[in-house]
Every structure is written in structure tokens, then in C-alpha cells.
Motif scaffolding. Structure first.
Motif, PDB file in Angstrom:
ATOM      1  N   MET A  16      -7.173   4.088 -10.027  1.00 46.28           N
ATOM      2  CA  MET A  16      -6.184   4.954 -10.659  1.00 46.28           C
ATOM      3  C   MET A  16      -6.270   4.937 -12.186  1.00 46.28           C
ATOM      4  O   MET A  16      -6.039   5.953 -12.844  1.00 46.28           O
TER       5      MET A  16
ATOM      6  N   ARG B 157      -6.795   8.298 -14.374  1.00 46.79           N
ATOM      7  CA  ARG B 157      -5.907   8.689 -15.450  1.00 46.79           C
ATOM      8  C   ARG B 157      -6.683   8.966 -16.738  1.00 46.79           C
ATOM      9  O   ARG B 157      -6.397   9.926 -17.465  1.00 46.79           O
ATOM     10  N   GLU B 158      -7.709   8.152 -16.947  1.00 44.44           N
ATOM     11  CA  GLU B 158      -8.447   8.243 -18.197  1.00 44.44           C
ATOM     12  C   GLU B 158      -9.427   9.418 -18.222  1.00 44.44           C
ATOM     13  O   GLU B 158      -9.563  10.115 -19.229  1.00 44.44           O
TER      14      GLU B 158
ATOM     15  N   PRO C 275      -3.421  14.288 -15.261  1.00 46.27           N
ATOM     16  CA  PRO C 275      -3.122  12.911 -14.850  1.00 46.27           C
ATOM     17  C   PRO C 275      -1.777  12.403 -15.357  1.00 46.27           C
ATOM     18  O   PRO C 275      -1.060  11.744 -14.599  1.00 46.27           O
ATOM     19  N   GLU C 276      -1.414  12.742 -16.607  1.00 44.85           N
ATOM     20  CA  GLU C 276      -0.136  12.232 -17.137  1.00 44.85           C
ATOM     21  C   GLU C 276       1.010  12.717 -16.263  1.00 44.85           C
ATOM     22  O   GLU C 276       1.898  11.950 -15.898  1.00 44.85           O
TER      23      GLU C 276
ATOM     24  N   PHE D  82       0.698  11.161 -12.533  1.00 41.85           N
ATOM     25  CA  PHE D  82       0.948   9.722 -12.428  1.00 41.85           C
ATOM     26  C   PHE D  82       2.335   9.338 -12.956  1.00 41.85           C
ATOM     27  O   PHE D  82       2.975   8.458 -12.411  1.00 41.85           O
ATOM     28  N   ASP D  83       2.765   9.994 -14.034  1.00 43.40           N
ATOM     29  CA  ASP D  83       4.018   9.563 -14.663  1.00 43.40           C
ATOM     30  C   ASP D  83       5.240  10.323 -14.144  1.00 43.40           C
ATOM     31  O   ASP D  83       6.345   9.791 -14.134  1.00 43.40           O
TER      32      ASP D  83
END
Lengths: 263, 222
Positions: A217, A221-222, A241-242, A245-246
Motif C-alpha cells: 500500500m 500511494r507513492e 491515492p490520497e 487511502f485517506d
């Protein structure tokens, strides 16, 4: 290699049409509905990471893109060629495969061939490149993934991380327009995961279009431009991704992430 | 009971020149039969697992028929039976080679099938994913690995077939056993002669075992 990447970069701005387009792709394994009318597009140069629990259909999804898995209805377009349901793709199947590279969980290097020959086999037999030219390409790619000094060895003499980097070089030797990664680090010892992810990160930075199934993960994200969460053969949620994931919106995504991110 | 028979080494050695006349026949039947049998085995073994469904059942029938009947009956059928159908005699040597080829071919097709099927699915997928066609994937990826795995079983079959040729004395091919029988009929030295024949078979089969183990060891580097 670099030339093709640059021209691809130019394409990305000029050509807005996606390189991959899944259109209502449906697949059953007997009673199991592994892909439920999946729609998904990938733009030139985009890095798409597909996440989900095991058995969610995420590996099946990318294996459909190069025709390793047949599907029952819908269609898949890859770089202007169309894959049809029930194995009826005809000649476009091999055409797609020559332009789509794949890295497998178990590496799947050819154990009877040297590292160099693993990399040169397809360029020689499919593209008709001479052995000398193919060797030059192979040595360059092996250097790029950091194993130039192992070219004369055989796969079993290398560590898992090295084998997976050879597998990457082998796929890149065909100058693919798209790379598929099917859990590329899942079979690796923990200390070798980093070296494989580094090579993939570099590839992404060079502008390669990538579809990656992974459980890493942090890496997702990166590196990802977009993360796709798959559950029960359906795309439940996707986004940068931000966001995914967030601020996951769907409760299934939240449940999945809370399980995997705790570890 | 008094044991008064001595093994007569001189008689054993004396039989050798006559026995050795049979060696070329034994070798010819064995190796010609096995070479043809290998080709038959590849053909039918691949038919059995190939993509073409209607080719599978002839392969199954062939294997079951020639694996399920004795090689002695096969050679008798070919030598004494087939001429009635063909309207002309069949040379004993040809009959022997044909029997070994057909019999070994049945076993070898199963060896080929097992060898090819033992290669992990990921190998085929890797080949295809690189753009190799299915035949190319088979030729460059699957077959070389399968062949290597088949070597021990092929060696076994080679040894079995070499020994099977001893049965062909019944159709009058002048191979080792036939030569021995003729020699014994004149000299009554059965003990020595059959002992020497056994040694000659051992020499052939041991050479084959040795050659194959060298081949296997060389192959295992990959």
C-alpha cells in the motif's frame, strides 16, 4: 528503450484516448462471478494500482488484458486492438501480447535458459532481432535493473529479488507499450521487496503505462496515479491515492483498508 | 545329490565369436525401433494433449492397444499374421523393428504426455505474455524442459525395449538369443552360453544407463 518512452510521453499529451479500455467485461468460473461487467480505462503513461482482498478478481482483471484469461462477454481494447469474449480474438491476441509486458508473482523465468537468453528469446523469435542485437539490448536492460554481472547465470542461481528484476528486463526487451504486474512482490522475502519496487518506481518515472496488482500500500500511494479497489468482481471505488487511502467513500473500501493498513 | 557340473570358462569364451554375430541385430532392432518409437511417442503423446480434440481419441486407442498387449504377440501378429492381409511375407528384421517401435511408441507417448504436462502453467503463460505464439512457446519454452524431465523414463523404456528384442528369436531373427540357441543345439553348453548372453545384454543396458546419466547431469546445469 528511452526513445520509445519519450515518444510515448509526447503521445500522452496529444492523444487523450486510453491505451486500455475494458467495456462491460464479464467472467464466470462456474458459479463464481469473478468479473461483473467491469468498465475501466487506462490512459497513456498512467500508473493504475489495483487493490482488493485475495479472490476479489483483481489478478483476473489484469490477466484478461493480455488474454491469459478468457472472458464471457464485453470487450477489451488494448492500443487499438480488440480482445473478444470466449477466446475469439484471433490474430489480435498475439498482437496485444507483443505490446503488453507482464511480470508474474512467481517470476516464471525459463529455468533452462541463461539470464541473457531469458531476455533475448522473445525479441529474437517474435521480432526477428539478431542474436547480437538482442544480446546488446539484454545487457543494457540487465544493467538498468542492476544485474548486468549475472547475465551468464541461470535463474535458479539468483535470489528471488534478482529473478523478479530479470523478469522485468525480459518483459521490457519487447519494448511494451503497457506493463502488467501481478503481485510482483508477493513471493519475495521481505528484504528483497524494496529492490523490485525500486525498479518499478524507476519505470513509472520513465513514463511507462502500468497496471499493478499489489498488496504494497505504501508503494501504491507513492507511485499510483489512480488506485482501483476491487471487491467481489466489481470495481467498488477508484480515485487518486490520497483520496482513496485517506478518504475512502465506500464502506467496503474502508473495511479493507483498515485491515491492511494496520499491519 | 552330487554337484558335479563345472562352469567351463573356455566354453563360454569360445561361444563369444558366434554370439557376437547376433549383437548387430539386437542393436539394430533396439535402436531403430526406439528411434521410430520415440517419433511415434512424440506424435501420439502430443495428439493426446494438443488443442485438437478429435485427434485425442486415436492417440488413446493406440496407447491402450499397444500397451495392453504383449510385445511377443505383437511381433507374432506382424510376422505371421500381417502377410495374410498384405499378400506377401514380411522380413523378420522389419517385423522386429516395427514391433519395438509400436510397443515402445505407446509407452513413450505416455512419457511425453506426462513430461509436457509436468511443466508449470506459469511457463506457458510467460511465453505467451512475451508475444511468442503457442507453437513457439511450446518449442522454445515447454519442450526443452519437458524433454529434460523425460530422460529417466525414456532410459527405462530403452532398457525394457532392448530386453524385449530377446523375444524375437521366435521369428528367427539372428539376434543374441537366437544365436545362442543355435550354438547350444550343437554344443550343449547352455549354462555358459546363456550366462554370456546375459552379460552381453548387461553391457548394452549399462552403457545406455551411463550415457543417459551423463546426458542428464549435463542437462541439469540449466
Amino acid at each position: 528503450m528511452n526513445d520509445s518512452v519519450t515518444s510515448q510521453d509526447a503521445d500522452r499529451t496529444a492523444d487523450a484516448s486510453p491505451i486500455v479500455r475494458l467495456d462491460r467485461v464479464d467472467k464466470h468460473f462456474g458459479n463464481l462471478h469473478v468479473m461483473q461487467e467491469i468498465d475501466l480505462s487506462v490512459a497513456h503513461g498512467e500508473v493504475v494500482v489495483i487493490i482488493g482482498a485475495s479472490g476479489s478478481g483483481k489478478s483476473t482483471l489484469i490477466r484478461c488484458v493480455n488474454g491469459l484469461e478468457p472472458f464471457q462477454s464485453g470487450r477489451i481494447e488494448v492500443d487499438g486492438k480488440t480482445l473478444m469474449p470466449n477466446g475469439a480474438s484471433g490474430k489480435s491476441l498475439q498482437a496485444v501480447r507483443t505490446e503488453v509486458g507482464m511480470v508474474f508473482q512467481q517470476f516464471n523465468l525459463f529455468p533452462h535458459l541463461s539470464i541473457r537468453d531469458n531476455v533475448t528469446l522473445a525479441p529474437r523469435k517474435v521480432r526477428g532481432v539478431t542474436r547480437d542485437q538482442a544480446n546488446a539490448i539484454a545487457d543494457k536492460l540487465l544493467e538498468r535493473v542492476g544485474i548486468a554481472d549475472q547475465a551468464d547465470k541461470y535463474p535458479t542461481q539468483l535470489s528471488g529479488g534478482q529473478q523478479q528484476r530479470v523478469a522485468l528486463a525480459r518483459a521490457l526487451a519487447m519494448e511494451p507499450r503497457l506493463m502488467l504486474f501481478d503481485e510482483p512482490t508477493s513471493a519475495l522475502d521481505p528484504e528483497m521487496i524494496g529492490e523490485v519496487l525500486d525498479a518499478m518506481r524507476e519505470l513509472a518515472n520513465d513514463g511507462m503505462t502500468m497496471m499493478i496488482v499489489t498488496h504494497e500500500m505504501g508503494f501504491a500511494r507513492e507511485v499510483a496515479d489512480r488506485v482501483v479497489f476491487v471487491h467481489g468482481g466489481q470495481i467498488v471505488e477508484q480515485g487518486p491515492p490520497e483520496q482513496l487511502f485517506d478518504h475512502p467513500r465506500h464502506e467496503r473500501t474502508q473495511a479493507f483498508l483498515s485491515r491492511v493498513l494496520k499491519h | 545329490m552330487e554337484f558335479n557340473f563345472q562352469f567351463d570358462w573356455q566354453a563360454a569364451i569360445a561361444s563369444l565369436p558366434f554370439l557376437l554375430k547376433g549383437l548387430p541385430y539386437t542393436l539394430l532392432i533396439s535402436f531403430a525401433g526406439l528411434a521410430i518409437g520415440f517419433l511415434i511417442g512424440i506424435l501420439f503423446g502430443l495428439m493426446r494433449i494438443g488443442p485438437t480434440r478429435w485427434l485425442r481419441w486415436p492417440a488413446v486407442v493406440y496407447v491402450e492397444v499397444f500397451r495392453g498387449t504383449p510385445v511377443l504377440v505383437q511381433v507374432l501378429f506382424i510376422f505371421y499374421g500381417l502377410p495374410t492381409l498384405l499378400g506377401g511375407p514380411i522380413n523378420a528384421l522389419t517385423a522386429g523393428i516395427a514391433a519395438i517401435a509400436l510397443n515402445a511408441g505407446a509407452y513413450i507417448s505416455e512419457i511425453v504426455r506426462g513430461g509436457v504436462q509436468s511443466i508449470e502453467r506459469g511457463q506457458r503463460e510467460a511465453g505467451l505474455s512475451l508475444g511468442l505464439s503457442p507453437p513457439q512457446t511450446f518449442r522454445y519454452v515447454i519442450w526443452p524442459q519437458a524433454l529434460r524431465r523425460m530422460i529417466p523414463a525414456l532410459g527405462n523404456q530403452g532398457i525394457v525395449s532392448i530386453k524385449d528384442t530377446s523375444l524375437f528369436s521366435v521369428i528367427g531373427v539372428g539376434e543374441l538369443v537366437r544365436q545362442g540357441q543355435v550354438y547350444i543345439a550343437n554344443t550343449f553348453t547352455a549354462l555358459e552360453v546363456y550366462f554370456m548372453i546375459a552379460l552381453l545384454y548387461l553391457a548394452i543396458t549399462l552403457s545406455l544407463s551411463l550415457a543417459l546419466s551423463l546426458l542428464e547431469r549435463k542437462g541439469l546445469v540449466g
